[in-house]
Write a protein that holds these residues in place. Structure first.
Motif, PDB file in Angstrom:
ATOM      1  N   GLU A 141      -3.882   1.373  10.907  1.00  0.00           N
ATOM      2  CA  GLU A 141      -3.799   2.594  10.097  1.00  0.00           C
ATOM      3  C   GLU A 141      -4.368   2.319   8.694  1.00  0.00           C
ATOM      4  OE1 GLU A 141      -2.567   6.486   8.688  1.00  0.00           O
ATOM      5  OE2 GLU A 141      -3.257   5.670  10.577  1.00  0.00           O
ATOM      6  N   LEU A 142      -4.126   1.101   8.198  1.00  0.00           N
ATOM      7  CA  LEU A 142      -4.632   0.755   6.869  1.00  0.00           C
ATOM      8  C   LEU A 142      -6.160   0.783   6.804  1.00  0.00           C
ATOM      9  CD1 LEU A 142      -2.317  -2.115   5.604  1.00  0.00           C
ATOM     10  CD2 LEU A 142      -2.739   0.065   4.490  1.00  0.00           C
ATOM     11  N   TYR A 143      -6.806   0.442   7.921  1.00  0.00           N
ATOM     12  CA  TYR A 143      -8.274   0.470   7.927  1.00  0.00           C
ATOM     13  C   TYR A 143      -8.805   1.889   7.712  1.00  0.00           C
ATOM     14  CZ  TYR A 143      -9.105  -4.393   9.084  1.00  0.00           C
ATOM     15  OH  TYR A 143      -9.187  -5.750   9.023  1.00  0.00           O
ATOM     16  N   ARG A 144      -7.985   2.868   8.107  1.00  0.00           N
ATOM     17  CA  ARG A 144      -8.385   4.257   7.897  1.00  0.00           C
ATOM     18  C   ARG A 144      -8.527   4.553   6.391  1.00  0.00           C
ATOM     19  NH1 ARG A 144      -6.404   9.435   8.344  1.00  0.00           N
ATOM     20  NH2 ARG A 144      -4.215   8.910   8.153  1.00  0.00           N
ATOM     21  N   TYR A 145      -7.782   3.793   5.588  1.00  0.00           N
ATOM     22  CA  TYR A 145      -7.785   4.011   4.134  1.00  0.00           C
ATOM     23  C   TYR A 145      -8.845   3.180   3.414  1.00  0.00           C
ATOM     24  CZ  TYR A 145      -3.384   6.601   4.305  1.00  0.00           C
ATOM     25  OH  TYR A 145      -2.418   7.543   4.546  1.00  0.00           O
ATOM     26  N   LYS A 146      -9.697   2.502   4.189  1.00  0.00           N
ATOM     27  CA  LYS A 146     -10.612   1.520   3.590  1.00  0.00           C
ATOM     28  C   LYS A 146     -11.383   2.074   2.388  1.00  0.00           C
ATOM     29  CE  LYS A 146     -13.363  -2.391   4.812  1.00  0.00           C
ATOM     30  NZ  LYS A 146     -13.581  -3.387   5.845  1.00  0.00           N
ATOM     31  N   ALA A 147     -11.869   3.302   2.527  1.00  0.00           N
ATOM     32  CA  ALA A 147     -12.679   3.887   1.441  1.00  0.00           C
ATOM     33  C   ALA A 147     -11.832   4.252   0.217  1.00  0.00           C
ATOM     34  CB  ALA A 147     -13.395   5.135   1.954  1.00  0.00           C
ATOM     35  N   HIS A 148     -10.480   4.199   0.365  1.00  0.00           N
ATOM     36  CA  HIS A 148      -9.608   4.698  -0.703  1.00  0.00           C
ATOM     37  C   HIS A 148      -8.756   3.594  -1.343  1.00  0.00           C
ATOM     38  CE1 HIS A 148     -10.942   8.488   0.866  1.00  0.00           C
ATOM     39  NE2 HIS A 148     -10.434   8.190   2.050  1.00  0.00           N
ATOM     40  N   VAL A 149      -8.990   2.357  -0.917  1.00  0.00           N
ATOM     41  CA  VAL A 149      -8.238   1.253  -1.512  1.00  0.00           C
ATOM     42  C   VAL A 149      -9.141   0.572  -2.539  1.00  0.00           C
ATOM     43  CG1 VAL A 149      -7.177  -1.001  -1.054  1.00  0.00           C
ATOM     44  CG2 VAL A 149      -6.768   0.915   0.492  1.00  0.00           C
ATOM     45  N   LEU A 150      -8.549   0.264  -3.711  1.00  0.00           N
ATOM     46  CA  LEU A 150      -9.333  -0.283  -4.813  1.00  0.00           C
ATOM     47  C   LEU A 150      -9.257  -1.809  -4.813  1.00  0.00           C
ATOM     48  CD1 LEU A 150      -8.017   2.273  -7.459  1.00  0.00           C
ATOM     49  CD2 LEU A 150     -10.011   2.493  -5.978  1.00  0.00           C
ATOM     50  N   SER A 151      -9.873  -2.422  -5.785  1.00  0.00           N
ATOM     51  CA  SER A 151      -9.821  -3.887  -5.881  1.00  0.00           C
ATOM     52  C   SER A 151      -8.386  -4.311  -6.167  1.00  0.00           C
ATOM     53  CB  SER A 151     -10.707  -4.357  -7.032  1.00  0.00           C
ATOM     54  OG  SER A 151     -10.115  -3.945  -8.256  1.00  0.00           O
ATOM     55  N   LYS A 152      -8.127  -5.589  -5.919  1.00  0.00           N
ATOM     56  CA  LYS A 152      -6.774  -6.131  -6.117  1.00  0.00           C
ATOM     57  C   LYS A 152      -6.272  -5.870  -7.542  1.00  0.00           C
ATOM     58  CE  LYS A 152      -4.655 -10.564  -6.537  1.00  0.00           C
ATOM     59  NZ  LYS A 152      -4.895 -11.977  -6.648  1.00  0.00           N
ATOM     60  N   GLU A 153      -7.148  -6.101  -8.536  1.00  0.00           N
ATOM     61  CA  GLU A 153      -6.743  -5.933  -9.941  1.00  0.00           C
ATOM     62  C   GLU A 153      -6.380  -4.469 -10.228  1.00  0.00           C
ATOM     63  OE1 GLU A 153      -8.680  -9.526  -9.291  1.00  0.00           O
ATOM     64  OE2 GLU A 153      -9.575  -7.539  -8.990  1.00  0.00           O
ATOM     65  N   LYS A 154      -7.231  -3.568  -9.746  1.00  0.00           N
ATOM     66  CA  LYS A 154      -6.982  -2.144  -9.995  1.00  0.00           C
ATOM     67  C   LYS A 154      -5.703  -1.681  -9.283  1.00  0.00           C
ATOM     68  CE  LYS A 154     -11.705  -0.583 -10.909  1.00  0.00           C
ATOM     69  NZ  LYS A 154     -12.914  -0.043 -10.270  1.00  0.00           N
ATOM     70  N   GLU A 155      -5.496  -2.173  -8.078  1.00  0.00           N
ATOM     71  CA  GLU A 155      -4.276  -1.794  -7.343  1.00  0.00           C
ATOM     72  C   GLU A 155      -3.023  -2.266  -8.091  1.00  0.00           C
ATOM     73  OE1 GLU A 155      -3.732   0.146  -4.824  1.00  0.00           O
ATOM     74  OE2 GLU A 155      -5.746   0.458  -4.075  1.00  0.00           O
ATOM     75  N   GLU A 156      -3.122  -3.458  -8.687  1.00  0.00           N
ATOM     76  CA  GLU A 156      -1.979  -3.986  -9.445  1.00  0.00           C
ATOM     77  C   GLU A 156      -1.683  -3.097 -10.654  1.00  0.00           C
ATOM     78  OE1 GLU A 156      -2.596  -8.118 -10.431  1.00  0.00           O
ATOM     79  OE2 GLU A 156      -2.103  -8.737  -8.382  1.00  0.00           O
ATOM     80  N   VAL A 157      -2.744  -2.722 -11.352  1.00  0.00           N
ATOM     81  CA  VAL A 157      -2.566  -1.859 -12.529  1.00  0.00           C
ATOM     82  C   VAL A 157      -1.939  -0.529 -12.106  1.00  0.00           C
ATOM     83  CG1 VAL A 157      -3.779  -0.539 -14.313  1.00  0.00           C
ATOM     84  CG2 VAL A 157      -4.428  -2.909 -13.862  1.00  0.00           C
ATOM     85  N   LEU A 158      -2.470   0.043 -11.032  1.00  0.00           N
ATOM     86  CA  LEU A 158      -1.941   1.328 -10.564  1.00  0.00           C
ATOM     87  C   LEU A 158      -0.468   1.227 -10.196  1.00  0.00           C
ATOM     88  CD1 LEU A 158      -4.559   3.175  -8.321  1.00  0.00           C
ATOM     89  CD2 LEU A 158      -3.716   3.802 -10.567  1.00  0.00           C
ATOM     90  N   SER A 159      -0.097   0.131  -9.516  1.00  0.00           N
ATOM     91  CA  SER A 159       1.303   0.021  -9.092  1.00  0.00           C
ATOM     92  C   SER A 159       2.219  -0.094 -10.314  1.00  0.00           C
ATOM     93  CB  SER A 159       1.499  -1.167  -8.151  1.00  0.00           C
ATOM     94  OG  SER A 159       1.334  -2.365  -8.861  1.00  0.00           O
TER      95      SER A 159
END
Length: 595
Positions: A141-159
């Motif tokens: 299911e996560l692969y479905r989100y491939k186009a919508h997941v950001l880089s590790k650094e950006k994901e950390e900032v967002l969280s």
């Protein structure tokens, strides 16, 4: 009906037993510490998942951590909801929320990591370690989100920005639940009493128009006074949503919201279009309302008053429970006896008390049981609310019982089906059981009004959300004036020309908490349409539908919502379920007019 001045006065059997989650605060603190340690363990996997065994260890730890954290959070949240004024409970919830931010930050590395793997590699790992089969669907299911997941650094900032992003909703919640005071209104003994939300829902249905006007004006007054403040919280919530959609590469905020459920945009657009094309019976009902009430002008404070007088029923909680169980007989003996046990086991918090969160909800806690919050007023509406929330409660209970933790939670998209099937079985039961023509009229009126509230009003709200988000996406300003204009225009379209507008009408947007969970309310309407189809089949004694529906209640999120519904015989990718529901509405209005 008893008005309780404090929680201490409420009988024990009408209060939640939160010891089912934690026997005492010390146990909560122990889990709080445990989660902190587990978060540290989870962090160690960042950059250290090198094969199938590492992946399995990470996912197993993550699942256990998620379960313990949810218990912590829910316990604190339920404490706050029982009395929003208690600072100790607020502090507990704040700590749980901050821990949640840490948890998000600690796991933020995982999605980018997984999506950096070749699917072939993942497939070979799943084949290598038997335990990974359990996680397989979720991983893909996560692969479905491939186009919508950001880089590790950006994901950390967002969280880490989670708290900031939820600030508009939290601020509105505080304004709406803790700070707003509605002032005084006159009760039937001529005394001035403080208006509460629970009391407002009663007074706006009062036979005396002056009473309704006074309650209506008092209720809206703080919203009108705070219009700019609330407009800024709503505008910020919408902008956050639009920004998040843009950052995550979705075409629009609406499509971002629909993506998780795999719902095509056409389902949303279909719903609005089909409802507006079939709006005429609603306008006819408004005209009927004006005629029956013998008014020169129909106004907003006249649209909730029951059109059939002198059927005010006092229904105690125990009687309401028994009636509900009888009405749900078409769902089979096992369903009914399970629901009967909810009451004995104190899954309910029944009464309105000072500081308690308004409204009603069901919260299913995996590994424990459902918790159902009510503000029961011993009347027909409360019987319907009880029946509605028990639909959710049974859905939570059955899904938790028949699904592993990973797929036990169900999407909100299907949630409203379970609650509404129950409501429709109840109204059909009451209509069938009553010999009294007067009572029959009252029940039909109630059915029409609940149809109006769950279908038409929610579609109107859905269009409001669509328009406001589109404006934000086009860089147009959002403020009280803009919200007022949009809301007033939609209110006219949905309610027709019979209604004469008071100034307060256009401020309706300012009191709707659902707008802080964008593109959520349309699911009430699709759920209602689906439920009408299922309930009518059940009442025809269709054993195939019963079997398929009970399977649906046990399915949690084991498939996408539209597929789960298709298995019960409802296909929302076509306009048909919506049109069918609206034609039943038209029949109800005709039947009511004839009576």
């Amino acid at each position: 009906m008893t008005a309780y001045k404090s929680r201490e006065e409420v009988p024990l059997n009408e209060k939640w037993n939160l010891e089912d989650i934690y026997p005492n605060l010390q146990s909560w603190e122990e889990d709080f510490k445990k989660v902190g340690n587990m978060i540290d363990d989870v962090k160690k996997f960042d950059g250290a998942i090198h094969g199938a065994n590492d992946l399995y260890s990470y996912l197993s730890l993550g699942e256990e951590l998620g379960m313990v954290y949810k218990k912590l959070y829910v316990y604190a949240m339920l404490q706050v909801d029982l009395d929003t004024r208690v600072t100790a409970s607020q502090a507990l919830l704040d700590r749980a929320s901050q821990l949640g931010q840490k948890l998000s930050a600690a796991t933020a590395f995982f999605n980018p990591f997984l999506l950096s793997l070749e699917e072939k590699t993942l497939q070979s790992w799943i084949e290598e370690v038997q335990g990974l089969k359990y996680f397989e669907d979720d991983l893909y299911e996560l692969y479905r989100y491939k186009a919508h997941v950001l880089s590790k650094e950006k994901e950390e900032v967002l969280s880490q920005m989670g708290e900031a992003f939820s600030a508009p909703r939290n601020t509105f919640g505080m304004i709406n639940n803790a700070d707003i005071k509605f002032g005084d209104v006159t009760n039937k003994d001529g005394e001035k009493v403080e208006l509460t939300r629970g009391m407002y829902s009663k007074l706006i249905e009062d036979d005396n128009r002056d009473t309704r006007i006074e309650a209506y004006k008092a209720y809206y007054k703080p919203y009108v006074q705070l219009q700019n403040t609330i407009a800024s919280t709503l505008s910020a919530a919408i902008k956050n949503n639009v920004l998040m959609a843009k950052m995550r590469n979705y075409p629009t905020a609406l499509e971002k919201s629909l993506f998780g459920d795999m719902v095509p945009k056409e389902v949303y657009d279909n719903l609005i279009k089909a409802t507006k094309e079939n709006i005429e019976p609603m306008h006819r009902y408004m005209k009927l309302r004006k005629d029956i009430l013998q008014l020169d002008e129909l106004r907003a404070y006249d649209i909730a008053v029951p059109l059939v007088k002198d059927v005010k029923q006092e229904i105690s909680f125990d009687d309401a429970y028994d009636t509900m169980l009888k009405s749900l007989a078409p769902l089979g003996e096992e369903y009914v006896s399970t629901l009967r046990s909810f009451k004995e086991k104190r899954y309910f918090d029944v009464r309105e008390t000072p500081g308690k969160r308004s409204g009603a909800y069901n919260l299913g806690l995996y590994g424990v049981h459902p918790f159902i919050l009510l503000n029961h007023q011993d009347d027909l509406d409360s019987l319907f609310t009880l029946t509605h929330e028990c639909g959710h409660g049974m859905h939570s209970y059955l899904s938790s019982k028949h699904q592993p933790q990973i797929s036990a939670g169900y999407s909100i998209f299907v949630a409203e089906v379970a609650s509404t099937v129950n409501e429709i079985l109840l109204i059909r039961y009451l209509l069938k059981e009553t010999e009294d023509k007067h009572m029959k009229k009252h029940l039909l009126n109630h059915f029409i009004d609940s149809f109006k509230g769950t279908m038409f009003t929610q579609v109107m709200f859905s269009e409001f959300e669509k328009i406001t988000h589109e404006k934000s996406e086009q860089g147009e300003p959002l403020n009280a004036e803009v919200f007022n204009t949009i809301y007033e225009q939609l209110f006219r379209v949905f309610n027709g020309d019979e209604l004469v507008f008071d100034d307060e009408v256009k401020f309706g947007w300012s009191r709707i908490p659902h707008f802080y969970r964008p593109f959520y309310v349309y699911k009430y309407a699709t759920g209602y349409a689906s439920a009408i189809h299922i309930a009518d089949k059940l009442l025809e004694g269709d054993s195939d539908t019963l079997e398929r529906y009970l399977t649906f209640l046990k399915s949690g999120s084991s498939d996408y919502p539209l597929e789960l519904l298709k298995a019960t015989g409802v296909d929302l990718t076509t306009p048909e379920p919506i049109q069918n529901a609206l034609s039943i509405f038209s029949e109800l209005v005709n039947e009511f007019a004839e009576l």
